[in-house]
Scaffold this active site. Structure first.
Site, mmCIF file in Angstrom:
data_model
loop_
_atom_site.group_PDB
_atom_site.id
_atom_site.type_symbol
_atom_site.label_atom_id
_atom_site.label_comp_id
_atom_site.label_asym_id
_atom_site.label_seq_id
_atom_site.Cartn_x
_atom_site.Cartn_y
_atom_site.Cartn_z
ATOM 1 N N GLU A 1 0.722 -1.409 -0.011
ATOM 2 C CA GLU A 1 -0.076 0.022 0.016
ATOM 3 C C GLU A 1 0.622 1.169 0.023
ATOM 4 O O GLU A 1 1.777 1.371 0.828
ATOM 5 C CB GLU A 1 -0.810 0.047 1.257
ATOM 6 C CG GLU A 1 -1.621 -1.194 1.717
ATOM 7 C CD GLU A 1 -2.568 -0.924 2.784
ATOM 8 O OE1 GLU A 1 -2.296 -0.188 3.501
ATOM 9 O OE2 GLU A 1 -3.324 -2.133 2.903
ATOM 10 N N LYS B 1 2.105 4.605 1.261
ATOM 11 C CA LYS B 1 2.030 5.113 2.687
ATOM 12 C C LYS B 1 1.614 6.688 2.313
ATOM 13 O O LYS B 1 2.673 7.403 2.112
ATOM 14 C CB LYS B 1 3.274 4.813 3.119
ATOM 15 C CG LYS B 1 3.275 5.291 4.815
ATOM 16 C CD LYS B 1 4.440 4.942 5.787
ATOM 17 C CE LYS B 1 4.089 5.527 6.875
ATOM 18 N NZ LYS B 1 4.152 6.778 6.940
ATOM 19 N N ASP C 1 0.963 10.449 3.446
ATOM 20 C CA ASP C 1 1.801 11.290 4.603
ATOM 21 C C ASP C 1 0.460 12.325 4.834
ATOM 22 O O ASP C 1 0.502 13.395 4.397
ATOM 23 C CB ASP C 1 2.758 11.966 3.876
ATOM 24 C CG ASP C 1 3.635 12.536 4.848
ATOM 25 O OD1 ASP C 1 3.645 12.039 6.147
ATOM 26 O OD2 ASP C 1 4.671 13.379 4.612
ATOM 27 N N CYS D 1 11.292 47.433 -11.764
ATOM 28 C CA CYS D 1 11.134 45.986 -12.532
ATOM 29 C C CYS D 1 12.524 45.750 -12.964
ATOM 30 O O CYS D 1 13.274 46.600 -13.881
ATOM 31 C CB CYS D 1 10.111 46.166 -13.644
ATOM 32 S SG CYS D 1 10.142 44.760 -14.632
ATOM 33 N N CYS E 1 12.006 46.045 -17.254
ATOM 34 C CA CYS E 1 11.883 47.135 -18.152
ATOM 35 C C CYS E 1 12.161 48.303 -17.382
ATOM 36 O O CYS E 1 12.151 49.449 -18.060
ATOM 37 C CB CYS E 1 10.449 47.049 -18.754
ATOM 38 S SG CYS E 1 8.996 47.389 -17.396
ATOM 39 N N CYS F 1 5.355 45.286 -11.559
ATOM 40 C CA CYS F 1 5.888 46.077 -12.475
ATOM 41 C C CYS F 1 4.712 47.060 -12.988
ATOM 42 O O CYS F 1 3.804 46.285 -13.293
ATOM 43 C CB CYS F 1 6.485 45.130 -13.539
ATOM 44 S SG CYS F 1 6.793 46.128 -15.094
HETATM 45 C C1 9MJ Z 1 -0.679 4.815 5.426
HETATM 46 N N1 9MJ Z 1 -0.231 5.957 6.175
HETATM 47 O O1 9MJ Z 1 -1.139 5.075 4.313
HETATM 48 C C2 9MJ Z 1 -0.954 2.243 7.595
HETATM 49 N N2 9MJ Z 1 -1.092 3.593 6.184
HETATM 50 O O2 9MJ Z 1 -1.466 0.318 8.831
HETATM 51 C C3 9MJ Z 1 -1.206 2.574 5.537
HETATM 52 N N3 9MJ Z 1 -0.669 3.373 7.244
HETATM 53 C C4 9MJ Z 1 -0.974 1.506 8.865
HETATM 54 N N4 9MJ Z 1 -1.138 1.571 6.283
HETATM 55 C C5 9MJ Z 1 -1.098 -0.068 10.067
HETATM 56 N N5 9MJ Z 1 -1.545 2.462 3.910
HETATM 57 C C6 9MJ Z 1 -0.634 1.052 10.782
HETATM 58 C C7 9MJ Z 1 -0.688 2.152 9.951
#
Ligand code: 9MJ
Length: 671
Positions: A118, A120, A122, A412, A415, A430
């Site tokens: 998967e 991940k 943020d 500017c 020019c 400008c």
């Molecule tokens: C994220 N952050 O995309 C988990 N996560 O699974 C995915 N986090 C996760 N799985 C268990 N795709 C704990 C965290």
């Protein structure tokens, strides 16, 4: 009678709820809307109005209840029934081999283990608790055991259903996932923050976290948050055998799951997936910081268990960071197409997530001063997707002695016209709009456009070609173009060249409002151009007016007045305007005083095809005489001018007894 009525209304409420939920799902989860927004809004308003009249029919999970809750004074805490897990990190292929070996040893397994890979995300981990199918609590991860109750905020995320889909729903369903912000949404949000003179967010993660941790959910509602789910928590139903089936179940309940997720075999499958996603990282609509591998079999998962709070059956394989450190070698000023002066840091080249970065934007003067970026500074730069890299912050401890605060130029750099910052705006611009090389193409395109000088056949592509071939360098040069020059251009026929020359010739005859609008003075739109023309009566008078006099014109505030004044103060701009007048651009003289205006205060509607005038021409003539030209007939309409084949406006005018004029009658009125 009353109860039947209520019963019927309840039925309608249920119907509307179902439809709105379905369309929400199509739009926010499947990204496949099946009705236009106006239709959705209509259904929504119908539900709102029933609920307003009959509050007893309003349920907490009604689609109308996503926004509007009163702000909180603090978040309540929520105990997670099952802890929210954290993940161990891996930074190399070796780490992944070790991970797989540990698993096979513990399982006493000789065959390759199946994993789910998967991306991940943020963002911010969240747990959604549904009881009897209804969303009751949404909580942040917190320390894994205790989180914060952000239910009201999560309800504003339209991709989160307030009621689970399907019939056979266990009494408790907890779904876990990540709330995040898509790269484009993040860029748009930050742009809006800058425009409001508010501090932008350092990255999408902070933006998502900051938005979800608002005590006032009405603020959260304005933030473009997304969610992907990836696990079940507390669950009173029977679990499937595999994690990929859990993900399918989550989708069946109506929640979004990341579409990139795949089931793979062994380390090889994991690494393949990692490399594929890393290659397309920049094309993804959201930021990810790695890949999570999870053992697919739930039976194997429980056999493997946990070390402290991290499962032995999962690991996060991290991607290269999107932020790096480097030094600022210089700060340059770039002039954009609209004249905005943008400070840009020239950097000692640095690799960020696989790409060499040599420049990063500092956005504008406020941002530059807020971060206090100086030449010689060590800075943190960040890049993501196709977004321009930016300087996030200065590492102040590394600042060398004798650096100096950066000061934006007063002129500017392209020019040398005055660079002005209008009070209340974040950008410095400008003011040499007509002359500045950086703004040349945009200025000419605007000048030629339909609502400005309306030069037929002079589209954007042709303007670019003419400038690139050095045939014109300002708008006035258009009128000295020769047929031979135009005909010699790529993809230009002899006939089209002649048409363009003719159109330019015809374009010389215009109106003062059009001409003023075509100069592209900032914030001077068609309406302002018209009021200015009517007020001053001549270009000369406008060009000579001081800021105070300009402000006495209706609708002209201090900002617009300043833009107009500065524009005509620039010798370069005045020269181009003079060149245009010398080329033969002219317009009918305007009579100024309101008393002399024959249609002062009258509201007029045009309908049908006119013989003598172009609709726009007649509109301007009427407006020059003080009339307001409206698009629809009402009791307030004074006259309807009807050409041939008039439509429903004609009938409406008749039914309201409004005076209807034909073209010759209106001419007589104007004469
Ligand atoms: C994220 N952050 O995309 C988990 N996560 O699974 C995915 N986090 C996760 N799985 C268990 N795709 C704990 C965290």
């Amino acid at each position: 009678m009353a109860t039947t009525n209520l019963k019927q209304l309840q039925q309608r409420v249920d119907e509307l709820t179902q439809q709105l939920e379905y369309h929400n799902y199509r739009y926010y989860v499947l990204d496949e809307p099946s009705i236009p927004d106006v239709e959705y809004d209509r259904l929504f308003r119908e539900l709102q109005s029933i609920e307003a009249e009959y509050p007893q029919l309003r349920s907490a999970s009604s689609p109308t209840q996503r926004v509007g809750a009163a702000p909180l004074s603090e978040f309540k805490s929520v105990q997670h029934v099952l802890p929210m897990l954290s993940l161990a990190n891996a930074f190399s292929k070796d780490d992944i081999h070790d991970f797989q070996k540990r698993i096979q040893d513990r399982l006493d397994e000789v065959n390759e283990v199946e994993f789910v890979a998967e991306p991940k995300l943020d963002g911010l981990a969240i747990s959604l608790r549904y009881e009897k199918g209804l969303l009751v609590t949404a909580a942040t991860r917190g320390d894994g055991t205790t989180g914060e109750d952000v239910t009201q905020n999560v309800k504003t995320i339209k991709a989160v259903p307030l009621r689970l889909h399907g019939d056979d729903i266990p009494s408790v369903v907890e779904i876990r996932g990540e709330v995040f912000m898509r790269t484009k949404d993040f860029a748009r949000l930050n742009q809006a923050q800058l425009e409001k003179d508010e501090k932008p967010f350092a990255n999408p993660r902070n933006a998502a976290a900051g938005s979800l941790r608002q005590l006032d959910s009405n603020i959260t509602a304005t933030r473009p948050l997304s969610i992907y789910c990836y696990a079940l928590g507390d669950y009173s139903g029977t679990l499937p055998e595999k994690h990929d089936e859990v993900l399918k179940l989550i989708q069946h309940y109506g929640l979004p799951v990341c579409p990139e997720i795949k089931t793979v075999i062994g380390v090889k499958g994991c690494i393949n997936f990692y490399e594929n996603i890393l290659r397309k990282r920049d094309q993804l609509a959201y930021e990810i910081d790695g890949i999570v591998y999870k053992v697919n079999s739930l039976q194997q998962q429980s056999q493997l268990g946990f070390v402290s709070r991290a499962p032995r059956w999962a690991i996060a394989h991290k991607f290269p960071a999107q932020e790096e450190m480097t030094q600022v070698e210089a700060i340059d000023i770039q002039v954009g197409r609209t004249g905005a002066l943008t400070p840009v840091a020239r950097l000692k080249p640095v690799q960020v997530a696989g790409v060499t970065i040599t420049n990063a934007t500092l956005h504008n003067d406020d941002e530059l001063q807020r971060k206090d970026v100086r030449v010689g500074d060590t800075v943190i730069v960040r890049r993501a997707g196709d977004v321009i890299p930016e300087v996030v912050s200065v590492v102040k401890e590394k600042r060398p002695a004798n650096t100096r605060k950066f000061v934006m130029p007063t002129h500017c750099p392209v020019c040398h016209s005055l660079a002005e910052r209008i009070e209340g705006e974040a950008v410095i611009r400008c003011s040499g709009g007509l002359f500045c090389e950086a703004q040349r193409k945009e200025a000419i395109k605007h000048f030629a456009s339909r609502r400005a000088m309306d030069i037929e056949g002079l589209g954007d592509k042709l303007v670019e070609q003419l400038v690139d071939e050095n045939l014109i360098s300002d708008v006035a040069d258009l009128f000295s173009l020769k047929w031979e020059q135009v005909a010699a251009l790529d993809r230009m026929g002899e006939k089209s060249a002649q048409n363009l020359i003719n159109a330019l010739q015809q374009g010389k005859s215009t109106t003062l409002p059009r001409f003023l609008f075509s100069l592209g003075i900032r914030e001077v739109g068609e309406a302002t151009a018209r009021t200015l023309a009517m007020f001053f009566g001549s270009l000369h008078a406008i060009a000579l007016a001081d800021v105070e006099t300009l402000q006495s014109v209706r609708d002209v505030g201090p900002v617009v007045a300043q833009h107009i004044h500065t524009f005509f103060q620039q010798a370069h701009n005045r020269e181009v305007v003079q060149k245009l007048l010398d080329a033969g651009i002219h317009w009918p003289v305007i009579e100024v005083s309101a008393k002399q205006q024959k249609l002062n205060g009258k509201t007029i509607v045009l309908t049908g095809t006119l013989e003598k005038y172009k609709r726009q021409e007649l509109k301007e003539l009427l407006q020059a005489q003080g009339a307001k030209v409206s698009g629809s007939v009402s009791k307030k309409t004074d006259y309807v001018i009807a050409g041939t084949d008039p439509g429903s406006k004609y009938e409406k005018a008749q039914s309201l007894g409004i005076e209807i004029l034909n073209e010759s009658q209106i001419e007589a009125l104007l004469a």
